[in-house]
Design a protein around this motif. Structure first.
Motif, short mmCIF file in Angstrom:
data_model
loop_
_atom_site.label_atom_id
_atom_site.label_comp_id
_atom_site.label_asym_id
_atom_site.label_seq_id
_atom_site.Cartn_x
_atom_site.Cartn_y
_atom_site.Cartn_z
N THR A 22 37.17 48.82 42.94
CA THR A 22 36.63 47.81 43.86
C THR A 22 35.37 47.17 43.31
O THR A 22 35.21 45.95 43.32
CB THR A 22 36.34 48.46 45.23
OG1 THR A 22 37.54 49.04 45.75
CG2 THR A 22 35.79 47.44 46.20
N TYR A 55 36.15 45.08 39.79
CA TYR A 55 36.81 43.80 40.01
C TYR A 55 35.89 42.80 40.72
O TYR A 55 35.92 41.60 40.44
CB TYR A 55 38.11 43.99 40.79
CG TYR A 55 39.33 44.14 39.92
CD1 TYR A 55 39.59 43.22 38.90
CD2 TYR A 55 40.23 45.18 40.10
CE1 TYR A 55 40.71 43.34 38.09
CE2 TYR A 55 41.36 45.31 39.31
CZ TYR A 55 41.59 44.39 38.30
OH TYR A 55 42.70 44.51 37.50
N SER A 56 35.07 43.29 41.65
CA SER A 56 34.14 42.40 42.34
C SER A 56 33.14 41.80 41.35
O SER A 56 32.84 40.60 41.40
CB SER A 56 33.39 43.16 43.43
OG SER A 56 34.29 43.62 44.42
N ARG A 97 38.49 47.49 54.21
CA ARG A 97 39.45 47.38 53.10
C ARG A 97 40.42 48.55 53.05
O ARG A 97 41.62 48.40 52.81
CB ARG A 97 38.69 47.28 51.78
CG ARG A 97 39.58 47.24 50.54
CD ARG A 97 38.74 47.25 49.28
NE ARG A 97 39.57 47.29 48.09
CZ ARG A 97 40.05 46.21 47.48
NH1 ARG A 97 39.79 45.02 47.95
NH2 ARG A 97 40.80 46.32 46.40
N SER A 152 33.18 47.76 55.06
CA SER A 152 34.39 46.94 55.01
C SER A 152 35.60 47.74 55.50
O SER A 152 35.65 48.96 55.35
CB SER A 152 34.64 46.46 53.57
OG SER A 152 35.92 45.89 53.43
N THR A 187 46.17 45.77 42.03
CA THR A 187 44.98 45.17 42.64
C THR A 187 44.76 43.74 42.15
O THR A 187 44.40 42.85 42.93
CB THR A 187 43.73 46.03 42.33
OG1 THR A 187 43.94 47.34 42.84
CG2 THR A 187 42.49 45.43 42.95
N TYR A 188 44.99 43.52 40.86
CA TYR A 188 44.85 42.16 40.32
C TYR A 188 45.84 41.21 41.01
O TYR A 188 45.47 40.10 41.39
CB TYR A 188 45.09 42.16 38.81
CG TYR A 188 44.87 40.80 38.17
CD1 TYR A 188 43.62 40.45 37.66
CD2 TYR A 188 45.90 39.88 38.10
CE1 TYR A 188 43.41 39.20 37.10
CE2 TYR A 188 45.70 38.62 37.55
CZ TYR A 188 44.46 38.29 37.04
OH TYR A 188 44.25 37.05 36.50
N ALA A 248 34.94 39.32 38.91
CA ALA A 248 35.28 38.06 39.57
C ALA A 248 34.05 37.19 39.81
O ALA A 248 34.16 35.96 39.90
CB ALA A 248 35.97 38.35 40.91
N GLU A 299 47.20 41.49 43.96
CA GLU A 299 46.85 41.31 45.37
C GLU A 299 45.57 40.47 45.54
O GLU A 299 45.47 39.70 46.50
CB GLU A 299 46.66 42.67 46.04
CG GLU A 299 47.94 43.49 46.12
CD GLU A 299 47.66 44.95 46.46
OE1 GLU A 299 46.47 45.28 46.71
OE2 GLU A 299 48.61 45.74 46.50
N SER A 300 44.64 40.63 44.63
CA SER A 300 43.33 39.99 44.80
C SER A 300 43.23 38.61 44.17
O SER A 300 42.46 37.76 44.65
CB SER A 300 42.23 40.88 44.21
OG SER A 300 42.24 42.17 44.79
N PHE A 301 43.99 38.36 43.09
CA PHE A 301 43.83 37.11 42.35
C PHE A 301 45.14 36.32 42.28
O PHE A 301 45.32 35.36 43.00
CB PHE A 301 43.28 37.39 40.95
CG PHE A 301 41.98 38.15 40.97
CD1 PHE A 301 40.82 37.57 41.49
CD2 PHE A 301 41.90 39.45 40.50
CE1 PHE A 301 39.62 38.27 41.52
CE2 PHE A 301 40.71 40.17 40.54
CZ PHE A 301 39.56 39.57 41.05
#
Length: 338
Positions: A291, A294-295, A97, A95, A25-26, A298, A28-30
């Motif tokens: 989810t 991490y939201s 997602r 969402s 996830t890290y 961030a 893909e997201s960051f």
């Protein structure tokens, strides 16, 4: 066998699942994680589900079939359905997602006919439906032992062909693709269960420290294969795109390391025991908490690799807290498989 021993193994399996998901996830997201973390994440993917199927097979013994199926429906299929519905609700209201389809009908089909929202409990339940063909009783059953070994070998060959031909995920219905992949690990556990506890312990614990060193060396070697020949940078070969025999050969020493560490640890580590008992709930709650966590991270911090460890710890901790609360609520605890 010590009472805490299987719980420790399931706890380590759950930790590796959460860590692998957190790393993915890290990335893909960051931003893409560096090679060492990429290797760790892929090694986690090689073993985290496999160890659960081996344990499930080992403890799957002969019993009354209807009671067995009802128990698995309550503890696996019901929480799978509940958490799938929660994801569908999130998809339709908030969402897309988690969506693999553009229509509500497609979303429900994807969740319950293909089982893609939570593939692990779906696959485990389907394999448990087949379990009575192989399970062991108190008496020795050479016929079922031979059948288990033969089917395990046949499916290993089938999986090798499918992985090399690129057809491994061609049948998604009822998670049959993953049933094929993980049935050999389940049958390996079944075969171990056919052996007496004394004989199995002798095989696995004799010269354990030497075996752990050799297993660690094999893990390092297979980790090296994930980057061998690649140009300098952060690229790492994806574990589930490797040939099936490579995945199996990577998983086996890792499973033994999990076994060996669990065997050598003291018995009364209550946190590990609790994590093992709540391992399915940890896997189910993870996508929700990951989810959210991490939201929030961030929002307050610049992306950094420490978030991977923080998210993993917080996801497990929040799940354990939720389970302690939910187990006191009769109807709700049944829905989440407590």
């Amino acid at each position: 066998m010590r009472k805490t021993y299987p719980d420790y193994m399931k706890a380590f399996g759950a930790i590796l699942v959460i860590l692998a998901h957190s790393i993915s996830t890290y990335s893909e997201s960051f931003k893409l994680v560096p090679r060492p973390l990429g290797i760790v994440g892929n090694l986690c993917y090689a073993v985290n589900a496999s160890v659960f199927f081996v344990i499930a097979g080992y403890f799957c013994h002969k019993q009354e079939k209807l009671r067995f199926y009802w128990k698995k429906t309550k503890t696996i299929l019901l929480p799978f359905a509940v958490f799938s519905l929660l994801k569908i609700f999130y998809t339709l209201i908030f969402s897309s997602r988690f969506a693999h389809s553009d229509t509500p009908a497609g979303i429900f089909k994807d969740a319950f006919l293909y089982g893609r929202l939570y593939w692990f409990p779906y696959t485990l339940f389907i394999i448990f439906l087949l379990a009575p063909l192989f399970w062991h009783g108190k008496e020795k059953d050479r016929l079922r032992l031979t059948l288990s070994a033969a089917v395990m070998i046949v499916f290993c060959i089938i999986n090798e062909y499918l992985s090399l031909s690129g057809k491994e995920n061609s049948v998604l219905l009822l998670q049959l693709n993953n049933v094929c992949k993980y049935l050999p690990f389940f049958l390996m556990g079944i075969i171990f269960g056919h052996l007496s506890e004394t004989d199995l312990s002798k095989v696995l614990t004799k010269h354990m420290r030497i075996k752990l060193v050799l297993s660690s060396a094999l893990v390092v070697f297979f980790g090296y294969l994930l980057v061998r020949g690649l140009p300098a940078g952060d690229e790492v070969r994806v574990m589930w795109e490797q040939p099936y025999h490579i995945r199996v050969l990577t998983a086996l020493p890792l499973i033994y390391i999990i076994y060996g560490v669990s065997k050598l640890l003291p018995e009364k580590i209550s946190l590990l025991s609790l994590m093992g008992q709540r391992s399915l709930q940890i896997l189910l709650f993870d996508s929700i908490f990951r989810t959210i966590i991490y939201s929030l991270l961030a929002r307050f911090f610049e992306p950094h690799f420490w978030m991977i460890a923080a998210e993993s710890v917080l996801s497990i901790a929040l799940t354990l807290i939720c389970c302690e609360i939910i187990k006191r609520i009769p109807f709700i605890r049944t829905l989440v498989g407590l």
